[in-house]
Scaffold this active site. Structure first.
Site, PDB file in Angstrom:
ATOM      1  N   HIS A 123      17.121 -10.351  49.529  1.00  0.00           N
ATOM      2  CA  HIS A 123      16.018  -9.736  48.790  1.00  0.00           C
ATOM      3  C   HIS A 123      14.921  -9.193  49.696  1.00  0.00           C
ATOM      4  O   HIS A 123      13.811  -8.969  49.249  1.00  0.00           O
ATOM      5  CB  HIS A 123      15.427 -10.738  47.788  1.00  0.00           C
ATOM      6  CG  HIS A 123      16.387 -11.138  46.699  1.00  0.00           C
ATOM      7  ND1 HIS A 123      16.211 -12.259  45.922  1.00  0.00           N
ATOM      8  CD2 HIS A 123      17.538 -10.562  46.268  1.00  0.00           C
ATOM      9  CE1 HIS A 123      17.227 -12.350  45.046  1.00  0.00           C
ATOM     10  NE2 HIS A 123      18.036 -11.329  45.248  1.00  0.00           N
ATOM     11  N   CYS A 155       0.320   8.342  56.057  1.00  0.00           N
ATOM     12  CA  CYS A 155       0.092   9.384  55.046  1.00  0.00           C
ATOM     13  C   CYS A 155      -0.881   8.970  53.955  1.00  0.00           C
ATOM     14  O   CYS A 155      -1.213   9.772  53.093  1.00  0.00           O
ATOM     15  CB  CYS A 155       1.427   9.808  54.427  1.00  0.00           C
ATOM     16  SG  CYS A 155       2.050   8.645  53.215  1.00  0.00           S
ATOM     17  N   ASN A 218      20.446 -29.715  44.743  1.00  0.00           N
ATOM     18  CA  ASN A 218      19.349 -29.328  43.853  1.00  0.00           C
ATOM     19  C   ASN A 218      18.941 -30.579  43.079  1.00  0.00           C
ATOM     20  O   ASN A 218      19.811 -31.361  42.700  1.00  0.00           O
ATOM     21  CB  ASN A 218      19.851 -28.227  42.881  1.00  0.00           C
ATOM     22  CG  ASN A 218      18.717 -27.455  42.221  1.00  0.00           C
ATOM     23  OD1 ASN A 218      17.786 -28.031  41.676  1.00  0.00           O
ATOM     24  ND2 ASN A 218      18.802 -26.136  42.281  1.00  0.00           N
ATOM     25  N   ALA A 236      16.260 -30.808  49.016  1.00  0.00           N
ATOM     26  CA  ALA A 236      16.945 -30.232  50.177  1.00  0.00           C
ATOM     27  C   ALA A 236      16.516 -30.913  51.476  1.00  0.00           C
ATOM     28  O   ALA A 236      17.348 -31.214  52.330  1.00  0.00           O
ATOM     29  CB  ALA A 236      16.660 -28.735  50.249  1.00  0.00           C
TER      30      ALA A 236
HETATM   31  C1  BV8 Z   1      20.165  -5.473  40.188  1.00  0.00           C
HETATM   32  C2  BV8 Z   1      12.428 -10.492  45.613  1.00  0.00           C
HETATM   33  C3  BV8 Z   1      21.296  -3.455  39.663  1.00  0.00           C
HETATM   34  C4  BV8 Z   1      11.046 -10.102  45.498  1.00  0.00           C
HETATM   35  C5  BV8 Z   1      13.675 -11.147  43.665  1.00  0.00           C
HETATM   36  C6  BV8 Z   1      21.000 -10.198  32.441  1.00  0.00           C
HETATM   37  C7  BV8 Z   1      22.169 -10.757  32.938  1.00  0.00           C
HETATM   38  C8  BV8 Z   1      22.549 -10.572  34.276  1.00  0.00           C
HETATM   39  C9  BV8 Z   1      21.746  -9.841  35.136  1.00  0.00           C
HETATM   40  C10 BV8 Z   1      20.581  -9.297  34.639  1.00  0.00           C
HETATM   41  C11 BV8 Z   1      20.218  -9.466  33.315  1.00  0.00           C
HETATM   42  N1  BV8 Z   1      19.029  -8.843  33.126  1.00  0.00           N
HETATM   43  C12 BV8 Z   1      18.629  -8.293  34.297  1.00  0.00           C
HETATM   44  C13 BV8 Z   1      19.576  -8.559  35.221  1.00  0.00           C
HETATM   45  C14 BV8 Z   1      19.545  -8.168  36.629  1.00  0.00           C
HETATM   46  C15 BV8 Z   1      18.568  -8.957  37.441  1.00  0.00           C
HETATM   47  C16 BV8 Z   1      18.764 -10.427  37.170  1.00  0.00           C
HETATM   48  O1  BV8 Z   1      19.651 -11.059  37.686  1.00  0.00           O
HETATM   49  N2  BV8 Z   1      17.901 -10.996  36.340  1.00  0.00           N
HETATM   50  C17 BV8 Z   1      18.010 -12.394  35.966  1.00  0.00           C
HETATM   51  C18 BV8 Z   1      16.615 -12.967  35.854  1.00  0.00           C
HETATM   52  C19 BV8 Z   1      18.810 -12.493  34.697  1.00  0.00           C
HETATM   53  N3  BV8 Z   1      18.860  -8.665  38.819  1.00  0.00           N
HETATM   54  C20 BV8 Z   1      18.347  -7.624  39.440  1.00  0.00           C
HETATM   55  O2  BV8 Z   1      17.531  -6.896  38.910  1.00  0.00           O
HETATM   56  C21 BV8 Z   1      18.866  -7.356  40.829  1.00  0.00           C
HETATM   57  N4  BV8 Z   1      19.225  -6.023  40.956  1.00  0.00           N
HETATM   58  O3  BV8 Z   1      20.778  -6.068  39.354  1.00  0.00           O
HETATM   59  O4  BV8 Z   1      20.381  -4.166  40.482  1.00  0.00           O
HETATM   60  C22 BV8 Z   1      21.493  -2.136  40.315  1.00  0.00           C
HETATM   61  C23 BV8 Z   1      22.703  -1.857  40.873  1.00  0.00           C
HETATM   62  C24 BV8 Z   1      22.914  -0.613  41.486  1.00  0.00           C
HETATM   63  C25 BV8 Z   1      21.882   0.320  41.497  1.00  0.00           C
HETATM   64  C26 BV8 Z   1      20.655   0.017  40.956  1.00  0.00           C
HETATM   65  C27 BV8 Z   1      20.452  -1.220  40.349  1.00  0.00           C
HETATM   66  C28 BV8 Z   1      17.764  -7.593  41.862  1.00  0.00           C
HETATM   67  C29 BV8 Z   1      17.371  -9.031  41.872  1.00  0.00           C
HETATM   68  C30 BV8 Z   1      16.345  -9.283  42.963  1.00  0.00           C
HETATM   69  C31 BV8 Z   1      15.041  -9.631  42.360  1.00  0.00           C
HETATM   70  N5  BV8 Z   1      14.109  -9.957  43.390  1.00  0.00           N
HETATM   71  N6  BV8 Z   1      12.760 -11.350  44.543  1.00  0.00           N
HETATM   72  C32 BV8 Z   1      10.116 -11.260  45.542  1.00  0.00           C
HETATM   73  O5  BV8 Z   1      10.503 -12.398  45.764  1.00  0.00           O
HETATM   74  O6  BV8 Z   1       8.929 -10.952  45.350  1.00  0.00           O
HETATM   75  S1  BV8 Z   1      14.331 -12.469  42.806  1.00  0.00           S
HETATM   76  C33 BV8 Z   1      13.410 -13.892  42.847  1.00  0.00           C
HETATM   77  O7  BV8 Z   1      14.317 -14.806  42.223  1.00  0.00           O
HETATM   78  C34 BV8 Z   1      13.154 -14.508  44.185  1.00  0.00           C
HETATM   79  O8  BV8 Z   1      13.496 -13.742  45.257  1.00  0.00           O
HETATM   80  C35 BV8 Z   1      14.046 -15.725  44.198  1.00  0.00           C
HETATM   81  O9  BV8 Z   1      14.600 -16.021  45.432  1.00  0.00           O
HETATM   82  C36 BV8 Z   1      15.105 -15.306  43.250  1.00  0.00           C
HETATM   83  C37 BV8 Z   1      16.021 -16.315  42.786  1.00  0.00           C
HETATM   84  O10 BV8 Z   1      15.353 -17.438  42.382  1.00  0.00           O
HETATM   85  P1  BV8 Z   1      15.648 -18.810  43.120  1.00  0.00           P
HETATM   86  O11 BV8 Z   1      15.563 -18.592  44.548  1.00  0.00           O
HETATM   87  O12 BV8 Z   1      16.898 -19.347  42.574  1.00  0.00           O
HETATM   88  O13 BV8 Z   1      14.407 -19.670  42.730  1.00  0.00           O
HETATM   89  P2  BV8 Z   1      14.048 -20.369  41.372  1.00  0.00           P
HETATM   90  O14 BV8 Z   1      12.591 -20.596  41.370  1.00  0.00           O
HETATM   91  O15 BV8 Z   1      14.633 -19.664  40.219  1.00  0.00           O
HETATM   92  O16 BV8 Z   1      14.778 -21.778  41.417  1.00  0.00           O
HETATM   93  C38 BV8 Z   1      14.326 -22.788  42.285  1.00  0.00           C
HETATM   94  C39 BV8 Z   1      15.382 -23.869  42.298  1.00  0.00           C
HETATM   95  O17 BV8 Z   1      15.048 -24.799  43.301  1.00  0.00           O
HETATM   96  C40 BV8 Z   1      15.453 -24.657  40.989  1.00  0.00           C
HETATM   97  O18 BV8 Z   1      16.818 -24.787  40.617  1.00  0.00           O
HETATM   98  C41 BV8 Z   1      14.881 -26.029  41.346  1.00  0.00           C
HETATM   99  O19 BV8 Z   1      15.492 -27.107  40.623  1.00  0.00           O
HETATM  100  C42 BV8 Z   1      15.225 -26.102  42.809  1.00  0.00           C
HETATM  101  N7  BV8 Z   1      14.376 -26.984  43.627  1.00  0.00           N
HETATM  102  C43 BV8 Z   1      13.080 -27.328  43.440  1.00  0.00           C
HETATM  103  N8  BV8 Z   1      12.658 -28.138  44.437  1.00  0.00           N
HETATM  104  C44 BV8 Z   1      13.719 -28.317  45.264  1.00  0.00           C
HETATM  105  C45 BV8 Z   1      14.807 -27.587  44.746  1.00  0.00           C
HETATM  106  N9  BV8 Z   1      16.009 -27.592  45.341  1.00  0.00           N
HETATM  107  C46 BV8 Z   1      16.142 -28.314  46.468  1.00  0.00           C
HETATM  108  N10 BV8 Z   1      15.138 -29.017  47.045  1.00  0.00           N
HETATM  109  C47 BV8 Z   1      13.909 -29.054  46.469  1.00  0.00           C
HETATM  110  N11 BV8 Z   1      12.917 -29.775  47.031  1.00  0.00           N
HETATM  111 ZN    ZN Z   2       3.371   7.010  54.237  1.00  0.00          ZN
END
Ligand code: BV8
Ligand code: ZN
Length: 251
Positions: A123, A155, A218, A236
């Site tokens: 990402h 720019c 997790n 982790a």
């Molecule tokens: C795309 C970057 C197409 C920026 C991020 C419906 C179904 C399927 C897919 C979709 C849908 N609706 C929309 C979509 C597509 C969408 C998607 O998947 N949405 C989801 C929400 C359903 N995906 C996209 O849009 C992707 N692009 O599909 O493009 C395309 C193809 C061709 C041409 C054009 C377009 C792009 C996705 C990228 C989004 N960007 N971030 C930024 O960060 O500012 S995603 C964002 O979520 C973060 O980057 C993060 O890393 C990512 C994933 O989340 P996690 O890392 O899993 O974190 P989360 O908080 O959710 O979970 C934390 C976990 O840690 C928990 O389980 C918790 O229990 C655990 N935890 C807590 N403490 C601990 C621990 N584990 C271990 N130790 C601990 N101590």
């Molecule tokens: Zn520029």
């Protein structure tokens, strides 16, 4: 199978592996004080807005101030954070296995700061910006930012972070490397991700289809739990050093 702790059998799996891929998410940085997006039953919201609404190209265009306030806030939190025992354990594994690939959804750069060199940033990075108007791309570690939204030095256009926003494609070159590492590893670890954001969430399934042993770490179960060979319920920073007691972080 769900385990509450690291067993001898898992340590043995670990000792025998030669090609390892580790998919990480926000949870791997939680113990560094970086808030996760989801988990603990909470939805991913900031100031009442879903993250899937803020981290979009539409938001950057329509309201660059709010968009950049969210990124400025995260740069401040992450700028103060240090890598934790989980990042350090993963970095130490690079010396231990024939091949080790870190595939991270995180944009915080903490794996690299812990010493990992083979990191695929699915990402992008919070510490790079680019200008959609003139195409310039540069490292930018300024905290706090001098202005919100920050502007292009070449720019004057409004900059954006060089991250993959919702609705944008993960860069093909990075994703194909992630797919290759996933499809050819014998041990696949899934650490600290809710595994709901695609396309990253497809990788554990691909690993399983290619007969890797899949271990999830997790404190909560996720959709990966259903396909993982073993889910270790725990933090982790506590679990990963125990998989390899001779690595950093102790046993
Ligand atoms: C795309 C970057 C197409 C920026 C991020 C419906 C179904 C399927 C897919 C979709 C849908 N609706 C929309 C979509 C597509 C969408 C998607 O998947 N949405 C989801 C929400 C359903 N995906 C996209 O849009 C992707 N692009 O599909 O493009 C395309 C193809 C061709 C041409 C054009 C377009 C792009 C996705 C990228 C989004 N960007 N971030 C930024 O960060 O500012 S995603 C964002 O979520 C973060 O980057 C993060 O890393 C990512 C994933 O989340 P996690 O890392 O899993 O974190 P989360 O908080 O959710 O979970 C934390 C976990 O840690 C928990 O389980 C918790 O229990 C655990 N935890 C807590 N403490 C601990 C621990 N584990 C271990 N130790 C601990 N101590
Ligand atoms: Zn520029």
């Amino acid at each position: 199978m769900i385990y509450e702790r690291v067993t001898e059998e898992l340590k043995e799996r670990f000792r025998e592996a030669w090609a390892v891929a580790v998919l990480t998410g926000a949870g791997v940085s939680a113990e560094s004080g970086v808030p996760t997006f989801r988990g603990g039953g909470g939805a991913a919201v900031w100031r009442g807005m879903p993250v899937e609404k803020i981290a979009t190209p539409e938001m950057w265009r329509a309201d660059p101030v709010t968009f950049w306030q969210w990124y400025a806030y995260r740069r401040e939190v992450i700028g103060r954070a240090e890598p934790n025992a989980a990042h350090r354990a993963i970095a130490a594994w690079e010396r231990r296995f024939e091949r080790l690939t870190v595939i991270t959804q995180n944009v915080d750069g903490l794996h690299q700061r812990a010493g990992s060199r083979n990191v695929l940033e699915l990402h992008g990075s919070l510490w790079r910006v680019r200008c959609p108007q003139c195409g310039v791309k540069m490292e930018d570690r300024r905290v706090p930012l001098p202005e919100i939204p920050p502007r292009c030095p070449s720019c004057g256009g409004i900059l954006r972070p060089d991250v993959v926003l919702f609705g944008e494609a993960v860069p093909e070159a990075v994703f194909s490397q992630a797919v290759a590492a996933t499809a050819t590893c014998d041990l696949f670890l899934v650490v600290g991700t809710s595994a709901i954001v695609y396309p990253a969430a497809a990788l554990p399934v691909l690993a399983k289809q290619n007969r890797a042993f899949v271990i999830e770490v997790n404190p909560e179960t996720t959709p990966v739990t259903e396909i993982a060979d073993v889910t270790i319920l725990g933090r982790a920073g506590e679990v990963l050093p125990r998989l390899s007691p001779e690595g950093n972080g102790g046993g």
